[in-house]
Design a protein around this motif. Structure first.
Motif, PDB file in Angstrom:
ATOM      1  N   PHE A 339      32.052  45.504  36.978  1.00  0.00           N
ATOM      2  CA  PHE A 339      33.486  45.198  36.949  1.00  0.00           C
ATOM      3  C   PHE A 339      34.022  44.907  38.349  1.00  0.00           C
ATOM      4  O   PHE A 339      34.767  43.939  38.546  1.00  0.00           O
ATOM      5  N   VAL A 340      33.637  45.727  39.316  1.00  0.00           N
ATOM      6  CA  VAL A 340      34.106  45.515  40.685  1.00  0.00           C
ATOM      7  C   VAL A 340      33.595  44.183  41.228  1.00  0.00           C
ATOM      8  O   VAL A 340      34.346  43.411  41.842  1.00  0.00           O
ATOM      9  N   GLY A 341      32.322  43.882  40.987  1.00  0.00           N
ATOM     10  CA  GLY A 341      31.759  42.628  41.480  1.00  0.00           C
ATOM     11  C   GLY A 341      32.436  41.415  40.879  1.00  0.00           C
ATOM     12  O   GLY A 341      32.782  40.456  41.596  1.00  0.00           O
ATOM     13  N   HIS A 342      32.657  41.410  39.573  1.00  0.00           N
ATOM     14  CA  HIS A 342      33.304  40.270  38.920  1.00  0.00           C
ATOM     15  C   HIS A 342      34.767  40.157  39.339  1.00  0.00           C
ATOM     16  O   HIS A 342      35.291  39.049  39.469  1.00  0.00           O
ATOM     17  N   THR A 343      35.417  41.298  39.550  1.00  0.00           N
ATOM     18  CA  THR A 343      36.819  41.269  39.983  1.00  0.00           C
ATOM     19  C   THR A 343      36.944  40.687  41.380  1.00  0.00           C
ATOM     20  O   THR A 343      37.826  39.851  41.647  1.00  0.00           O
ATOM     21  N   VAL A 344      36.075  41.116  42.285  1.00  0.00           N
ATOM     22  CA  VAL A 344      36.104  40.575  43.649  1.00  0.00           C
ATOM     23  C   VAL A 344      35.820  39.084  43.637  1.00  0.00           C
ATOM     24  O   VAL A 344      36.452  38.304  44.374  1.00  0.00           O
TER      25      VAL A 344
END
Length: 718
Positions: A339-344
């Motif tokens: 989730f963090v990777g896709h959000t960034v």
């Protein structure tokens, strides 16, 4: 007979026996002034011994009426006595032999009957949640037949429709009331949670079709949702919870998949089940899997862990691209990390959009002009201006781009990555599941907008490469303005449908959708999530309002246009259709002028007065009435969400979490482009190797209901 009725009502057993012996021909089915038989009086007052004396001497239809009365009154012992009696069993076997299972075509023998002819003891006991009676009848082999679908064209449904439409509607409602009861579901279904989900979905669909009983069907659906929550309240251990949430397949087969039942609850919009504390506890545990005790850490530790993850993330991605099965990159498969990777990655795309806007505002127009790029041709142009004394295209003018910028190229890679992501989703979940999501539709238009915009730019670059700007500049002294069709001149002389104009328009709309896509991430926050849900509900209210307002607007627009069509030279506000539309539309936002109906030099005060009346009525209706109605609708939607904001937010958050807990893409956009060919080849090989049994979704059979056990896929709620 009066003495006999009195003795039966007050439980005078010796008196009843004496009257039956003295008067062998006594009519035991006689009625009092209120139409009640001795058997019904005995049932009402729970006189069991009197009841046993009268059962052998009463008619069958009065026995049937008595058992319904006992079940309705909650007299379980009386009802069981009648149901086990020889006379009732003979009557039940006879009806079974004749094939009368639902009693639809049966007519009431007496006008005093308080029950519909299609009401059976099992349906009534189920509606009253009398577990003992329901279990007795189920063990005997009785069931509640599920009604055919509302639009069923079979001969049986046509016959029932011809016989009595109202009875058919009430028969369907009574049957569903029995099927939706806690007692019947608990005792008849091996998987009551699945049966409740499916039945609640059928009832919600039926509520949208059978409008006359819409309220009743919705209440039954809510009753089923509450029943499922009660079952969850009885779970005591983590092992029991996982068995409930992971159950899938037929109820007779012990098959479990990761959160299969939870996905089904999301698919059926069972918000009570999804937002239950037990389900949320399991979901949050899986969300932070591999992250230690993130949810229990204080903020300094969270920040430290986030910084370390941020610094290591590029190296982990590099290792993943080289060796996806390496143990070092296992962290990339954790839901929270994905989730963090896709959000960034998505916010990086938004930064590129902002950079593109800054670049177009301060870079291109100042650095690519005729004077800077082609000084020799600018000298010729200046000589032409000096000779004619007229600057044809200004002192200097900007030139079009002849090659895409670095920002545009990077955005192209992101868009291609988004395209691969959506194609993978369609392949995994199917097109029907894909189009049911508002966010998927938004993604489709977003990608389509960028793709069309960049395609038009590429076509322009190809065309510009074949026709050099220098060629236009060389001939600039010998051609006129009207001869220039496609050149590097100021936009004042461009064609309205110039590819660059169309490209920039599509690019602007896609930019708006890109920033609107942030709303998909808001449910992850407890404060912003309910606001996002309220905004979605308000948008639906706006759509309903626009439907009504469009009729009002068109009515007044046509009237004003037909009133002022002749006075076009003097009347610029309502002279033509587009001018009328602009005036009527902007007056809704307070931009209308009171003197918009004046005719200038025309001395026609009658037309002006009528125009004042129509224009004033429009403003009164649209602003005072309709706009306030819209505000009231939006306020109601916000209050509805606020009253149950916790459940609504947890449901939306669960949809977001499940997207990353499932086997979604590990690599964020645009790095997924690198792994796309390999994944496409693997998917193709897997589809070819699958046997025929795996090609069909697994079916579950519960309570006579056959449905497909499907996954939730990429489901969103707005």
């Amino acid at each position: 007979e009066e003495e006999f009725l009195h003795a039966s009502e007050f439980g005078d057993i010796p008196g009843v026996k004496r009257l039956l012996l003295e008067y062998p021909d006594l009519n035991t089915d006689c009625i009092d002034a209120l139409g009640r038989t001795a058997l019904r009086l005995a049932v009402k007052n729970e006189h069991l011994e009197v009841l046993e004396l009268l059962l052998d001497r009463s008619s069958q239809h009065h026995i049937y009426e008595a058992v319904l009365q006992a079940i309705s009154a909650g007299h379980v012992q009386i009802a069981e006595t009648i149901l086990k009696h020889r006379r009732y069993l003979d009557m039940w076997r006879e009806r079974r032999k004749l094939g009368d299972t639902d009693g639809f075509f049966k007519t009431a023998v007496t006008a005093e009957s308080q029950f519909s002819p299609d009401i059976t003891p099992l349906i009534l006991a189920a509606q009253k949640n009398q577990y003992e009676i329901v279990q007795l009848l189920l063990l005997r082999g009785e069931t509640i037949q599920k009604p055919h679908r509302f639009s069923c064209p079979c001969q049986e449904c046509r016959n029932k429709m011809k016989f009595d439409q109202l009875r058919l509607a009430k028969y369907r409602l009574n049957a569903y009331r029995g099927l939706a009861s806690e007692a019947y579901l608990s005792l008849s279904s091996k998987d009551p949670i699945l049966s409740a989900f499916e039945l609640a979905q059928d009832l919600r669909n039926l509520a949208n079709i059978a409008k006359h009983f819409k309220k009743e069907y919705r209440e039954l659906a809510e009753q089923l949702s509450e029943y499922v929550v009660k079952l969850l309240d009885r779970i005591r251990t983590q092992e029991e919870l996982e068995m409930v949430l992971n159950k899938t397949g037929r109820s007779t087969i012990e098959k479990y998949e990761k959160l299969a039942r939870f996905k089904l609850a999301l698919l059926y919009h069972e918000k009570g089940f999804v937002s239950h504390p037990s389900c949320q506890q399991r979901l949050v545990t899986l969300w932070y899997h591999g992250m230690g005790k993130w949810d229990r850490m204080n903020w300094p530790l969270r920040i430290l862990l986030a910084v370390c993850l941020f610094l290591l993330y590029p190296f982990l991605l590099l290792i993943y691209l080289i060796s996806p099965s390496s143990k070092f990159v296992k962290i990339l498969r954790y839901p929270f990390v994905k989730f963090v990777g896709h959000t960034v990655s998505f916010f990086a795309f938004l930064v590129l959009i902002i950079a593109s806007a800054i670049e177009s505002s301060y870079g291109v127009t100042k650095t690519r002009t005729l004077n800077i790029t082609y000084p020799n041709e600018y000298t010729k142009y200046s000589e032409l201006v000096n000779e004619t004394g007229t600057p044809i295209f200004g002192e200097d003018f900007p030139l079009r781009e002849n090659f895409p910028t670095v920002t545009t190229i990077l955005m192209t890679f992101w868009v291609i990555g988004f395209m691969f992501q959506e194609c993978s989703e369609v392949f995994q979940n199917g097109i029907l599941d894909y189009i049911t999501s508002y966010y998927n539709i938004m993604d489709f238009f977003l990608i389509s907008g960028y793709t069309a915009s960049f395609t038009l730019r590429v076509l322009y670059y190809v065309y510009l490469k074949g026709i050099s700007e220098l060629l236009f500049c060389d001939f600039l002294l010998s051609i006129t303005i009207t001869d220039i069709k496609y050149d590097a001149i100021n936009r004042f002389y461009w064609d309205p449908f110039d590819p660059v104009n169309l490209s920039e328009g599509l690019f602007a709309m896609a930019n708006i959708l890109s920033f609107a896509r942030i709303s998909y991430l808001l449910p992850s926050n407890e404060s912003l999530g309910p606001l996002q849900i309220s905004l979605g509900r308000m948008l639906s209210d706006i759509v309903k309002f626009l439907t009504l307002f469009s009729f009002v607007m068109v009515a007044f627009m046509v009237g004003l246009h037909n009133l002022f069509w002749y006075y076009i030279p003097a009347q610029t506000n309502f002279g033509d259709v587009m001018a009328t539309f602009r005036t009527v539309f902007w007056s809704l936002f307070g931009r209308g002028e009171p003197g918009a109906v004046r005719l200038g030099e025309y001395d026609n005060h009658v037309t002006e007065d009528i125009g004042y009346i129509i224009y004033g009525a429009y403003n009164a209706v649209s602003v005072t009435v309709l706009l306030n109605m819209l505000i009231a609708m939006m306020t109601r939607s916000f209050q509805t969400i606020a009253e149950d904001s916790d459940a609504e937010w947890k449901f939306s958050r669960s949809i977001l979490y499940m997207e990353y807990i499932s086997d979604s893409a590990v690599l964020p956009v645009p790095l997924n482009i690198i792994a796309a060919p390999k994944e496409a080849l693997s998917a193709l090989l897997c589809s070819c190797c699958n046997n025929s049994d795996d090609d069909h979704p697994e079916k579950t059979e519960n309570n006579g209901i056959t449905t497909e056990a499907v996954g939730v896929g990429h489901v969103y709620y707005l």
